[in-house]
Design an enzyme around this catalytic site. Structure first.
Site, PDB file in Angstrom:
ATOM      1  N   GLY A  10       0.823  -1.213   0.000  1.00 44.21           N
ATOM      2  CA  GLY A  10       0.000   0.000   0.000  1.00 44.21           C
ATOM      3  C   GLY A  10       0.849   1.252   0.000  1.00 44.21           C
ATOM      4  N   GLY A  13      -0.476   4.885  -0.823  1.00 45.94           N
ATOM      5  CA  GLY A  13      -1.532   5.484  -0.008  1.00 45.94           C
ATOM      6  C   GLY A  13      -1.066   6.699   0.768  1.00 45.94           C
ATOM      7  N   ASP A  50      -1.065  -7.264  -5.518  1.00 43.63           N
ATOM      8  CA  ASP A  50      -2.436  -7.324  -5.021  1.00 43.63           C
ATOM      9  C   ASP A  50      -2.323  -8.108  -3.716  1.00 43.63           C
ATOM     10  OD1 ASP A  50      -4.953  -8.116  -4.321  1.00 43.63           O
ATOM     11  OD2 ASP A  50      -5.591  -8.649  -6.353  1.00 43.63           O
ATOM     12  N   TYR A 140     -14.283  -2.214   8.675  1.00 44.09           N
ATOM     13  CA  TYR A 140     -12.906  -1.705   8.813  1.00 44.09           C
ATOM     14  C   TYR A 140     -12.409  -1.923  10.253  1.00 44.09           C
ATOM     15  CZ  TYR A 140      -9.360   2.078   9.151  1.00 44.09           C
ATOM     16  OH  TYR A 140      -8.238   2.820   9.370  1.00 44.09           O
TER      17      TYR A 140
HETATM   18  N1  SER Z   1      -8.716   7.633   8.961  1.00 45.74           N
HETATM   19  C1  SER Z   1      -9.437   6.415   9.176  1.00 45.74           C
HETATM   20  C2  SER Z   1     -10.834   6.528   8.683  1.00 45.74           C
HETATM   21  O1  SER Z   1     -11.391   7.592   8.772  1.00 45.74           O
HETATM   22  C3  SER Z   1      -9.465   6.075  10.628  1.00 45.74           C
HETATM   23  O2  SER Z   1      -8.374   5.299  10.933  1.00 45.74           O
HETATM   24  O3  SER Z   1     -11.382   5.563   8.264  1.00 45.74           O
END
Ligand code: SER
Length: 310
Positions: A10, A13, A50, A140
């Site tokens: 990543g 990012g 990936d 998440y």
């Molecule tokens: N920055 C992240 C989010 O907003 C939080 O870890 O998903």
């Protein structure tokens, strides 16, 4: 001593872009392998990876004789809700594979970024303790909490040196984050300079923990270079810097750009933000490996306004 060769997933990012440069300064450009799903500019080795392919990661580990991994690839909280299966595969299954590969290939250190997203509605909102009731409300958060637990399991069962931080919302000017709930704290700076107006997707008084990118890099490198005996957990360390709401950051920017205006139009991200906390107790990070943030909200604001390019 074996040469340090670092693999970063990543790398394109928000954090990866800046961390790659810091790691290359430390270990040399050729010893830091940047990888991402998409091609990116790189002043050192780059591999398309990936992260859902364990075979591909193993190939790169073997090719470069990788000794350390920073596994940054992830989908963030808001985007994650749009495709929960993919988020689970990218955020957790890939990490489960990397833990197994790390064990198999004798990786000496592994970094896993966790998040304030592991907190949930049952978590104390003010000065959230290192250990509390964490029942995250997003996939998440679930994937990151599960990842933390697996890291701790590998440490206890196999002695794998896994290190992790629960990052607050990250503010930076190099790359704009996408798909997060804390993105407003970055977007407002770009909007302030571009349009002079910002529409916040969170209510004005929703306060969330935040951190400025130089402190993200400091914390990560400090943690990764601490003596192993000083690391008391492979769960994510709570990490605090400052907290802010859309109104607070707006007022801070207004001190420098008095014309700035703001409107509030909360969307689905409000619910996610409401399930997180306001401030965290990071005393374990402070006592274990000497964590200390450098940037206050006002110092961050001045630096952001100086550097944001629109
Ligand atoms: N920055 C992240 C989010 O907003 C939080 O870890 O998903």
């Amino acid at each position: 001593m074996a040469k340090t060769v670092v693999l970063v997933t990543g790398a394109g990012g928000q954090i990866g872009t800046v961390l790659i440069a810091a790691l290359r300064k430390l270990h040399g450009n050729m010893n830091v392998i940047a990888s991402d799903l998409h091609p990116m500019e790189s002043n050192g080795p780059f591999e398309l990876i990936d992260v859902t392919s364990s075979v591909r990661i193993a190939e790169v580990i073997r090719k470069y004789k990788v000794t350390q991994i920073y596994h940054l690839a992830a989908l963030l909280s808001s985007k994650g809700e749009a495709n929960i299966d993919l988020t689970w595969r990218i955020n957790f299954i890939s990490y489960q594979n990397i833990l197994a590969l790390a064990q198999e290939h004798g990786i000496s250190k592994l970094f896993f970024p966790s998040t304030i997203g592991v907190y949930g509605p049952t978590t104390p909102r003010i000065m959230t303790p290192q250990n509390a009731s964490f029942i995250p409300s997003t996939v998440y958060g679930i994937s990151k909490m599960t990842g933390e637990l697996w890291g701790e399991y590998y440490r206890n069962r196999y002695g794998l040196d896994v290190r992790s931080l629960r990052f607050p919302g990250v503010i930076s000017y190099e790359v704009i984050p996408h798909g997060g709930t804390t993105d407003f704290a970055v977007e407002i700076f770009f909007a302030a300079k571009r349009e002079g107006h910002y529409i916040s997707y969170l209510k004005e008084d929703t306060r969330l923990p935040m951190i400025y990118m130089p402190d993200v890099i400091n914390a990560t490198l400090k943690l990764m270079h601490a003596e192993q005996e000083d690391i008391s957990t492979s769960m994510g360390y709570n990490l605090a810097s400052f907290s802010l709401s859309p109104r607070e950051v707006y007022e801070e920017i207004k001190k420098h750009l008095p014309e700035l205006t703001i409107a509030y139009q909360p969307d689905a991200r409000q619910k996610i933000a409401d399930s997180w906390t306001e401030t965290t107790d990071d005393s374990l990070a402070r006592s274990d490996w000497g964590w200390q943030p450098e940037f206050s909200m006002s110092e961050m604001t001045i630096d952001m306004l100086k550097n944001v390019q629109v």
